[in-house]
Design a protein around this motif. Structure first.
Motif, PDB file in Angstrom:
ATOM      1  N   MET A  91       0.786  -1.202   0.110  1.00  0.00           N
ATOM      2  CA  MET A  91       0.133  -0.140   0.123  1.00  0.00           C
ATOM      3  C   MET A  91       1.041   1.020  -0.060  1.00  0.00           C
ATOM      4  N   VAL A  92       0.495   2.470  -0.407  1.00  0.00           N
ATOM      5  CA  VAL A  92      -0.428   2.714  -1.491  1.00  0.00           C
ATOM      6  C   VAL A  92      -0.351   2.184  -2.798  1.00  0.00           C
ATOM      7  N   ARG A  93      -1.299   1.667  -3.261  1.00  0.00           N
ATOM      8  CA  ARG A  93      -1.405   1.116  -4.676  1.00  0.00           C
ATOM      9  C   ARG A  93      -1.778   2.283  -5.520  1.00  0.00           C
ATOM     10  N   ILE A 137      -4.071   1.755  -7.858  1.00  0.00           N
ATOM     11  CA  ILE A 137      -5.687   1.907  -8.112  1.00  0.00           C
ATOM     12  C   ILE A 137      -6.102   3.017  -7.016  1.00  0.00           C
ATOM     13  N   ARG A 155       4.389  -6.747  -4.449  1.00  0.00           N
ATOM     14  CA  ARG A 155       3.704  -7.862  -3.884  1.00  0.00           C
ATOM     15  C   ARG A 155       2.781  -8.261  -5.131  1.00  0.00           C
ATOM     16  N   ASP A 156       2.746  -9.696  -5.104  1.00  0.00           N
ATOM     17  CA  ASP A 156       1.741 -10.385  -5.737  1.00  0.00           C
ATOM     18  C   ASP A 156       0.366 -10.189  -5.381  1.00  0.00           C
ATOM     19  N   ALA A 157      -0.619 -10.273  -6.347  1.00  0.00           N
ATOM     20  CA  ALA A 157      -1.881 -10.126  -5.984  1.00  0.00           C
ATOM     21  C   ALA A 157      -2.735 -11.040  -6.903  1.00  0.00           C
ATOM     22  N   GLU A 158      -4.006 -11.518  -6.482  1.00  0.00           N
ATOM     23  CA  GLU A 158      -4.716 -12.451  -7.183  1.00  0.00           C
ATOM     24  C   GLU A 158      -5.165 -11.557  -8.414  1.00  0.00           C
ATOM     25  N   ASN A 186      -7.699 -10.759 -11.130  1.00  0.00           N
ATOM     26  CA  ASN A 186      -9.205 -11.275 -11.510  1.00  0.00           C
ATOM     27  C   ASN A 186      -9.713 -10.434 -12.553  1.00  0.00           C
ATOM     28  N   GLY A 227       3.052   2.878   4.377  1.00  0.00           N
ATOM     29  CA  GLY A 227       2.133   2.458   3.556  1.00  0.00           C
ATOM     30  C   GLY A 227       0.715   3.165   3.464  1.00  0.00           C
ATOM     31  N   PHE A 239     -11.166  -1.268   0.706  1.00  0.00           N
ATOM     32  CA  PHE A 239     -10.596  -0.129   1.295  1.00  0.00           C
ATOM     33  C   PHE A 239     -10.883   0.249   2.634  1.00  0.00           C
ATOM     34  N   ARG A 269      -3.009   1.465  12.490  1.00  0.00           N
ATOM     35  CA  ARG A 269      -1.495   1.062  12.456  1.00  0.00           C
ATOM     36  C   ARG A 269      -1.327   0.501  13.901  1.00  0.00           C
ATOM     37  N   PRO A 285       1.270  -2.020  10.093  1.00  0.00           N
ATOM     38  CA  PRO A 285       0.323  -1.626  10.705  1.00  0.00           C
ATOM     39  C   PRO A 285      -0.266  -2.798  11.075  1.00  0.00           C
ATOM     40  N   GLN A 319      -3.387  -9.458   0.891  1.00  0.00           N
ATOM     41  CA  GLN A 319      -3.486  -8.894  -0.298  1.00  0.00           C
ATOM     42  C   GLN A 319      -4.990  -8.324  -0.838  1.00  0.00           C
ATOM     43  N   LEU A 322      -6.826  -3.575   0.165  1.00  0.00           N
ATOM     44  CA  LEU A 322      -6.443  -2.819  -0.942  1.00  0.00           C
ATOM     45  C   LEU A 322      -5.637  -1.590  -0.628  1.00  0.00           C
ATOM     46  N   ASP A 323      -6.179  -0.811   0.282  1.00  0.00           N
ATOM     47  CA  ASP A 323      -5.349   0.314   0.941  1.00  0.00           C
ATOM     48  C   ASP A 323      -6.141   0.794   2.422  1.00  0.00           C
TER      49      ASP A 323
END
Lengths: 123, 469
Positions: free
Chosen positions: A1-3, A5, A34-37, A39, A111, B241, B251, B257, B270, B273-274
Motif C-alpha cells: 500500500m499505497v497502490r 488503483i 507484492r503479488d496479488a490475485e 481477477n 504504506g 478499502f 496502525r 500496521p 492482499q 487494498l489500501d
C-alpha cells in the motif's frame, strides 16, 4: 500500500482546491512489489472508473513504463495482466503525494497516507 | 424440482436470520420464499427451495445455519410424524435396499436418554432399512429432532417431560453448516491486532454477508478502526478499502500496521487494498459510483470519540493560514470536534448514495435507545434512491443496536452530502407512513446517543460519570 488503483481515486479536497487537484504528484517514493490475485472480471469492471492519463503518469513517475499512453480498445489478457500489475502489485510504502494546485503535501508512512486537512483548509 | 428442506438454526441473533438467508440467496441468484408463519425464534424451520444446490449454498455460507436436511415429516406427536413420513415414502424408500445408514435422535432444550433414543429409533422400523448400520461413516444420516419449550430456570427431575415436546421433525442430512466454524477462526481474542472497539466475530461475519461480499467486489469501510469488518469481508473474496480519522487505530504500536498483521494472520492481506487516514466529511475521493458495498460500525461516541475535523468553539476571525513550523519533530494534528450520531448517520446514508454503484449496499450499525425507538428513526435516515433492505436488532436491554442494510436502488448519480451537521434541516424524503410534519420534527432515539448512554438511558436524571471501559 499505497497502490496505484487507490492513488487514481484520490484528489485534493482542501478548501478552494477544485481545479488541477488531481492527480496528486508522487515524490520520494520507496516501493515494494507484492503479488496479488489476478481477477480479469474485476479489472474489466473497474476500467471505466480509471482516469487513464493519470494512471500512466503516476506509473511513470515511479519508474514503471509498461502501460501505453492511450487506453487500448482491445482488452486482451496481455493488457489486463499489465494493468493488474500496475494497479495492484506496486506499493508506495513511503513518500509523499502533493497537490499540483495548492501544494498540500500528503505524507505516506508505512504504506498509509495521511490525508487529514489542516484547520484552514476545511470548509 | 421444488422440495422442502429442514433447517437447523443457531439459537442466537434471531433478528438477523431471515436477512442473512435472503442476502445469501440474492448473492447466488436464486429465489427464496420465507413463509409468513416462519418463526425465527425457533431452532427449526422448513423452507421450500427449487433445487437441492440452493439448500447447500445456504448451508455453506450462512453463519446462523447449523445444518440442512431434506425434509420428510413433522408433527406435534410421533403419531402425526409417522403418518406424514409414510406419505413421504417416495423421498426415502430409495435408501431401503442397501444404503449404510445411521439414525440420530436429538433434543432441543432437553436431553434424551439413551433408552428413549432407542425407543424412538425403533418407532421408525416401518421404514425397513436393510443396509448396514454404520455409526462412523454412513452413506445417509437420518435426523430426528424433538423441539422442547424452554424450561430453564425451573427445577425438574431427570428425564422429566420426556416426550412432551412442542414438535418433532424428521429428515435426511444434506449438509452441515460450513460457515459457523468461521466464528472461531475470527475470534477477536485470538487476533493479532485488535482494540476495545473491535467488532465481535459472529457479527462481523453477518455484516459481511449482508454486503453480499464475493470475489471481484470492492468494499469500503469509512470508520475502519482496527479492521474487524475488513477481515470477514475480505475472507469472502472482496477487496477492501478502509479509512479512519485516527491513523493510530489502523496502525497500532508496531512498525507494521496492525490491520496488515491481522489480515496476514487470516490470509487476506492482499485483499486489503489500501488504508488511508482522513475525515470522511473531508474525504479525498475523486468521484462516486465506486463501491459494491460500504460496511461500517460508525463511532457512537461512547468508547471511541465520534469526531470530525474542526473546532468545537468557533474561533473569531478566519484561520490564520498554514500552521506555524513546529519547534520539535511532532507532526501537525488538526483540531477535531464532536460528530453527533444522528447527523453522522444521515450523512453516512447520503455519502453511500454518492459512493456506491447502483445496486450497491450500505451495511452499518445504528445504536438506539430501546424505550424511545420507533421505525421512523430509520426512515428519516433514508434519502431518494436509497431503500431499506433489513433492520436487525441486537438487544442489550436499555439500549440496542440495529444492523441496517440499505440498497442504492437507482443508477442516477448523486453528489456527496454537504456534511452540515445540522440534523433538523437535512432535506430527507419522508419514509413510507410518515407525514411531512413528522419528518420535519421527528427526533430519532439515536439523537445525542452518547449523552443518553452516559445518563444510563434515564430521562431527566443527572449525568452519570462514565465508567472506565
Amino acid at each position: 500500500m499505497v497502490r496505484l488503483i487507490t492513488h487514481n481515486l484520490l484528489a485534493c479536497h482542501a478548501k478552494g482546491c477544485t481545479a488541477n487537484n488531481f492527480p496528486l504528484q508522487l515524490t520520494d517514493v520507496k516501493l515494494a512489489l507484492r503479488d496479488a490475485e489476478f481477477n480479469p472480471d474485476f479489472l474489466r469492471g473497474f476500467l471505466p472508473r480509471i482516469e487513464w492519463p493519470a494512471l500512466v503518469q503516476a506509473a511513470r513517475q515511479i519508474g514503471d513504463e509498461s502501460l501505453p499512453l492511450e487506453q487500448p480498445e482491445m482488452l486482451d489478457d496481455e493488457f489486463l495482466k499489465a494493468l493488474h500489475h500496475v494497479l495492484l502489485e506496486i506499493h508506495v510504502e513511503e513518500g509523499a503525494m502533493t497537490c499540483p494546485n495548492c501544494k498540500h503535501v500528503y505524507p505516506i508512512s508505512n504504506g498509509i497516507p495521511n490525508m487529514l486537512l489542516a484547520e484552514h483548509e476545511i470548509g | 424440482m421444488p422440495r422442502e428442506y429442514l433447517f437447523v438454526f443457531a439459537q442466537a441473533h434471531d433478528d438477523f436470520r431471515v436477512p442473512e438467508l435472503r442476502s445469501v440467496a440474492e448473492l447466488h441468484g436464486f429465489p427464496l420464499a420465507i413463509p409468513d408463519d416462519f418463526d425465527p425464534s425457533r431452532p427449526f424451520g422448513v423452507l421450500t427451495l427449487k433445487q437441492e444446490e440452493h439448500a447447500r449454498l445456504l448451508a455453506r455460507r450462512c453463519i446462523l445455519i447449523k445444518a440442512v436436511y431434506e425434509f420428510y415429516a413433522r408433527g406435534v406427536t410421533y403419531e402425526a410424524l409417522h403418518t406424514q413420513n409414510e406419505a413421504a415414502r417416495a423421498r426415502w424408500e430409495g435408501y431401503i435396499p442397501d444404503t449404510s445408514f445411521k439414525f440420530a435422535v436429538n433434543g432441543y432444550n432437553h436431553s434424551i436418554s439413551k433408552a428413549r433414543q432407542r425407543e424412538v429409533i425403533e418407532s421408525f422400523s416401518y421404514m425397513d432399512y436393510r443396509g448396514k448400520i454404520d455409526l462412523v461413516n454412513p452413506e445417509v444420516i437420518m435426523g430426528c429432532f424433538e423441539e422442547y419449550r424452554d424450561v430453564s430456570g425451573t427445577t425438574r427431575r431427570k428425564n422429566e417431560g420426556a416426550g412432551d415436546f412442542r414438535e418433532v421433525f424428521f429428515g435426511r442430512l444434506l449438509e452441515e453448516g460450513g460457515a459457523r466454524s468461521l466464528i472461531k477462526k475470527f475470534d477477536v481474542k485470538k487476533r493479532e491486532y485488535f482494540g476495545n472497539t473491535s467488532m465481535e466475530a459472529e457479527i462481523s461475519l453477518l455484516m459481511a454477508n449482508q454486503t453480499l461480499a464475493s470475489p471481484g467486489k470492492l468494499v469500503y469501510d469509512p470508520f475502519i478502526g482496527t479492521g474487524s469488518m475488513a477481515y470477514t469481508t475480505a475472507h469472502f473474496g472482496a477487496l477492501v478499502f478502509g479509512s479512519d480519522i485516527d491513523g493510530r487505530q489502523m496502525r497500532g504500536k508496531e512498525h507494521q500496521p496492525g490491520i496488515v498483521r491481522a489480515a496476514t494472520q487470516y490470509g487476506v492481506r492482499q485483499r486489503i487494498l489500501d488504508l488511508c487516514t482522513f475525515d470522511v466529511t473531508q474525504n479525498p475521493w475523486r468521484c462516486g459510483g465506486l463501491f459494491d458495498a460500504i460496511i461500517t460500525d460508525p463511532p457512537y461516541g461512547v468508547r471511541a470519540g465520534a469526531k470530525r475535523l474542526g473546532r468545537k468553539k468557533e474561533r473569531t476571525g478566519t484561520p490564520s493560514g498554514p500552521p506555524q513550523p513546529r519547534p520539535d519533530d511532532r507532526p501537525y494534528v488538526p483540531p477535531t470536534r464532536p460528530y453527533e450520531l444522528s447527523a453522522l448517520a444521515t450523512d453516512l446514508v447520503a455519502l453511500a448514495r454518492h459512493l456506491l454503484k447502483p445496486g450497491g449496499r450500505l451495511v452499518f450499525f445504528l445504536p438506539t435507545v430501546t424505550d424511545e425507538y420507533s421505525a421512523l428513526d430509520v426512515d428519516v435516515l433514508l434519502c431518494d434512491g436509497m431503500v431499506l433492505v433489513a433492520n436487525s436488532l441486537q438487544d442489550f436491554g436499555a439500549w440496542g443496536r440495529r444492523l441496517i442494510t440499505i440498497r442504492k436502488d437507482t443508477d442516477r448519480e448523486y453528489p456527496p452530502p454537504k456534511f452540515d451537521a445540522r440534523p433538523a434541516v437535512l432535506g430527507v424524503v419522508p419514509g413510507p407512513g410518515a407525514s411531512e410534519a413528522q419528518e420535519a420534527t421527528h427526533v430519532p432515539a439515536h439523537r445525542d446517543f452518547r449523552e443518553k448512554y452516559f445518563q444510563g438511558f434515564k430521562k431527566g436524571s443527572d449525568p452519570v460519570k462514565p465508567e472506565a471501559e
